[in-house]
Structures are given as C-alpha cells and as structure tokens.
Enzyme design. Sequence first.
Site, short mmCIF file in Angstrom:
data_model
loop_
_atom_site.label_atom_id
_atom_site.label_comp_id
_atom_site.label_asym_id
_atom_site.label_seq_id
_atom_site.Cartn_x
_atom_site.Cartn_y
_atom_site.Cartn_z
N GLY A 152 0.83 -1.20 0.00
CA GLY A 152 0.00 0.00 0.00
C GLY A 152 0.86 1.24 0.00
O GLY A 152 2.10 1.18 0.00
N GLY B 268 2.71 3.43 1.55
CA GLY B 268 3.33 3.54 2.86
C GLY B 268 3.92 4.90 3.15
O GLY B 268 4.19 5.22 4.31
N ARG B 269 4.12 5.71 2.11
CA ARG B 269 4.62 7.07 2.32
C ARG B 269 4.07 8.03 1.28
O ARG B 269 4.67 9.07 0.99
CB ARG B 269 6.15 7.08 2.29
CG ARG B 269 6.77 6.49 1.03
CD ARG B 269 8.27 6.64 1.05
NE ARG B 269 8.90 5.99 -0.09
CZ ARG B 269 10.19 6.10 -0.40
NH1 ARG B 269 10.97 6.86 0.34
NH2 ARG B 269 10.69 5.46 -1.43
N LYS C 219 4.60 12.27 -2.07
CA LYS C 219 5.45 11.15 -1.69
C LYS C 219 6.42 11.63 -0.61
O LYS C 219 7.17 12.58 -0.82
CB LYS C 219 6.23 10.63 -2.90
CG LYS C 219 7.11 9.42 -2.59
CD LYS C 219 7.78 8.90 -3.84
CE LYS C 219 8.67 7.71 -3.54
NZ LYS C 219 9.32 7.19 -4.78
N GLY D 191 7.49 6.65 6.82
CA GLY D 191 6.63 7.30 5.85
C GLY D 191 7.25 8.51 5.17
O GLY D 191 6.55 9.25 4.47
N ASP E 150 3.74 -4.12 -8.05
CA ASP E 150 3.12 -2.96 -7.40
C ASP E 150 3.70 -1.65 -7.92
O ASP E 150 3.18 -0.58 -7.59
CB ASP E 150 3.27 -3.05 -5.88
CG ASP E 150 4.71 -3.23 -5.44
OD1 ASP E 150 5.26 -4.32 -5.70
OD2 ASP E 150 5.28 -2.31 -4.84
N ASN E 151 4.75 -1.72 -8.71
CA ASN E 151 5.35 -0.52 -9.30
C ASN E 151 5.03 -0.38 -10.78
O ASN E 151 5.69 0.38 -11.49
CB ASN E 151 6.87 -0.54 -9.12
CG ASN E 151 7.29 -0.40 -7.68
OD1 ASN E 151 6.54 0.12 -6.86
ND2 ASN E 151 8.48 -0.86 -7.35
#
Length: 512
Positions: A107, A109-110, A130, A143, A269-270
């Site tokens: 997810g 995360g930051r 970001k 984060g 995920d990227n």
Amino acid sequence: MATAPDLAGAARPGRLTEPERALAAVPLSPRYARFGDPFHVPVAATPLREPHLAHFNSRLADELGLPVEAGHELTAALAGDCPWPGYSASASVYAGHQFGHWVPQLGDGRALLIAELRTPCGERRELQLKGSGVTPYSRGLDGRAALRSSIREYLCSEAMHALGVPTTRCLSLIASAEPVQREKSETAAVVCRVAPSFVRFGQFEYFSYLGQPETLARLADHVIDEHYPHLQERADRHALWLTDVVERTAELMAQWQALGFCHGVMNTDNFSILGLTLDYGPFGFMDRFRQYHVCNHSDFDGRYAYGAQPEVGQWNCSHLLRACLPLLSAQPEAARETANGILEGYAPAYHQAMRRRWADKLGLREVREGDTGLVNDLLAVMQHGRNDFTRTLRHLADIRTDTDGPAHGVREHMTDIEAFDAWVVDYRRRLRAEQNTNDARRAEAMNRVNPKYVLRNHLAQAAIEKAEAGDYSAIATLFEILSRPYDEQAGREAYAAEPPANQRDIEVSCSS
C-alpha cells in the site's frame, strides 16, 4: 545559492492573494476519492519540520491550471502542511510481487493522494505527495522520503517526459530540516507527483487475492470509465482493456530499452495500469553499455537487469491477467484461454515497437529483414569496447554515406575500432540500399530520437550534494537541460560527457 523562504510559522494572510484565489478556483474532479474503503483510507499528511520550496515545475503548474508561482497556500499544500481545498487525502492499498515473491498486502506507505483536478484542457490529473508521513501501510517505517531520492525522482520524471516516455511527473520538490535515518542520517523531502491515475497492477492482485471479484470489477470499470470510455458499453470491455494494457506495457519496455533506462525495482506494485513509468527508486541510465547492467545494488541476482526488463514486463502482465481472470469469463477454462491469448500479444507488440525504435535510432526509413542483426552487431561492438550507450548512439548521426573511408568523428569514441569500422561498412550498405543518402536530413532525424542529455547518476549525485548543503541551483540547471534532451545546448557540453572513471556504473539502493 538558490534559497527559498521557510514556511514554518509563516502567518496565513487574512485576505487571499491572487495566487491563493487561483488555487481555490481550480476545479476538482474527485472520481477515485468516491470509492473509499476498501480501496483507500483517509489519512492526513504529517507536516514537515521547517519545509521550504527547493524547486517548482512552473510549466506543469500552467498545464494543470495552477499558479505558475507557488504562493503560500499552494506551497503549504504541497508540503503536506494543510489539505488541498475541498479534498481529503487518502492512501491506497495494494499487493504485489516484489523481486518475484508474493506479498499479500502493501500500500501507499509514504504516499497520499491529495487532489484530483480538471485541467484547462479538460483532462483529469491526480496529485500525490510522496514522503508525506506514516499511513496504515507504512509497515513500521517513517513514511518519509529522503532528499536525495526525492531529487532523483523530481529530475528523472520530468526528463523522461521530455524524452517522450509515458511517466508520472513531479510538480514540486519541498526540502526540510527534518532528519530521516537511511544508510546514514539524512534530511526529509516531499515531492508532488502528477498522473492521470496512480492505479497499479498490484491493486488488482490485492482484490483477486482476497477473492473479491465484485470489487475487482469496480476497480476495472473505474479505469475503463476514466480512460477507455469507448469500451464502457462493450460486453468484452475487460478483455479489450487488458489487451491495451499489455500492449502499452510492451511499448513502455521498448522505450526504456531504446534509451538505456533501467528501472531497478520492476515489482508488480510498481507497474502502472496506464503504462506509465511509475515509482522512481534505484533507477539509472546506463553509462557504458552492458546487456546485464544492474542499477540496484540490492538486486543481487540481477532479476531487473537491463537485458531482463522486457521479459519482466511480460511476467508482470501475466500476473495482472491472472488476477483479472474473473473479469474475463465465469468459466475458469474460458477465462484462462482468453488471458493466454491476450498475453501472447505482448511479444509481437514489444518486438514491433523495438524494431521501429532501433530503425529510427539508426536513421533507417524502413524496417527490413536483417536489421536486428545490424543492431545486435553494433551492441556487441559497444559491449566489447565498454562504450557509452547514449554518446555512441548520438554520434552515429555523424556517419556519412558519401565516402567509404573511416567514420571520423565517430570511431575516435570507440574502443574496438577495427570491429566498429567493419560494422560501419554494413551500416552504409544498409543506408544505401534504401537510397537513404541525404546525410544532413538523416542526422537531423536521428538527433530527434537519440538524446544528447540524460540524467546520469553522477550528475544527479552532484546536484544532491549541493542541495544537502542548502544550494538548489544545480537542480534548477539540470531541470532546464533535461527538459530539452535532444537539443544542442551551447556551453553545456559537460553535461553530455562520460562520467569520470571513478563515477561510472554507479549502483543505487532502494532508499535512493
């Protein structure tokens, strides 16, 4: 030295300035925000300590309909110090295959989605911070993003855009005095990323893993409604949409390969569902050509080496299709057959795109049988001679067809001159075979596809070191140079030079 005002403690004016009124007047288009749970959760950004604006992308701001100068309200929103007017920030959940290993929940995360805008041209754009602090998906981490990684993403995403590569872009770079601990103690920063959508392969994998086909279909139909409206009423819309995603991904891999760009962390995920270059981490443009060049020093097995990227793109598409099987048919066997047929389109799409790109880079008008051998022979010469990828291809424009003599001005840059001279004979023969002997016209065309300037790691590192000392001028200089990568820029030849011997083939880490 380029400096910027400190935002901490600045008094908010009692009356809005013109830039602030302009920000409040930007039309919102909250489509993804309407989904809510389970797609994303509301999270407020964590304010940075002593934030200040290191660089602002005025051109992109103008495209978005934002003020071209970042006033107090806009800068505060981009730093995470206050919410975007009329919008609540959120973090998305997703899963992914990381270096080939399945991770069932990841997810943002930051990262936080802070706004969805409608541009003056009528296009939708999403804004994401970001490095904006802890979210439910931070997995125990802070984060935050380090200044050095934020500088690299800020510069490279705009460089890729100028190179013609589909990519997220960056609107702003906010630096801070707040410490973060990576391999060493550093300072934090926030970038504002901009894209038509930040939906990624991993989101479909997540809902597939949970066994939620209805949720999966909602997400897919959101993407189709927003980006493929012509498919909305089609019964086979999901198959047609996935076919396009696979082809876009194949095209993106061809663009990366043609530029010598290595992503470094090609996890599912990227990967963007729109075929955008997403999540700049340990990326790098090759200096010396090596088929198995690895830019990420954490990639011990070379899974994401330069030569492996096309196959990894296909592998990622296969897992997206596997996640989307329930969308293709209620009958498992029929769904698999459709998915396999879609995936079979990846290889021909990639090879067609790659052949066309190499033809353009060599100044060939047509794609002919045997051209692949000509390209591979050149790459073999470059690899054996450890020649610079970007500079070698740029210099090919200087080869003339009105002589059979040595290719002076080009061969001097080569190491294995004998092998290169032999290749030039074949190259000239190929150009003459299609009567492509107008050297000036061909050189002009080649210089439009073979960049002179790319974001080399040593240039980024020099800008980072200056910025860490409080001087952001090198960022501004690089930003302007990289916005015109194909142009000859007088007085800036040093930015197109090979790196010093001790700064070649730099590998960077996932915290970069």
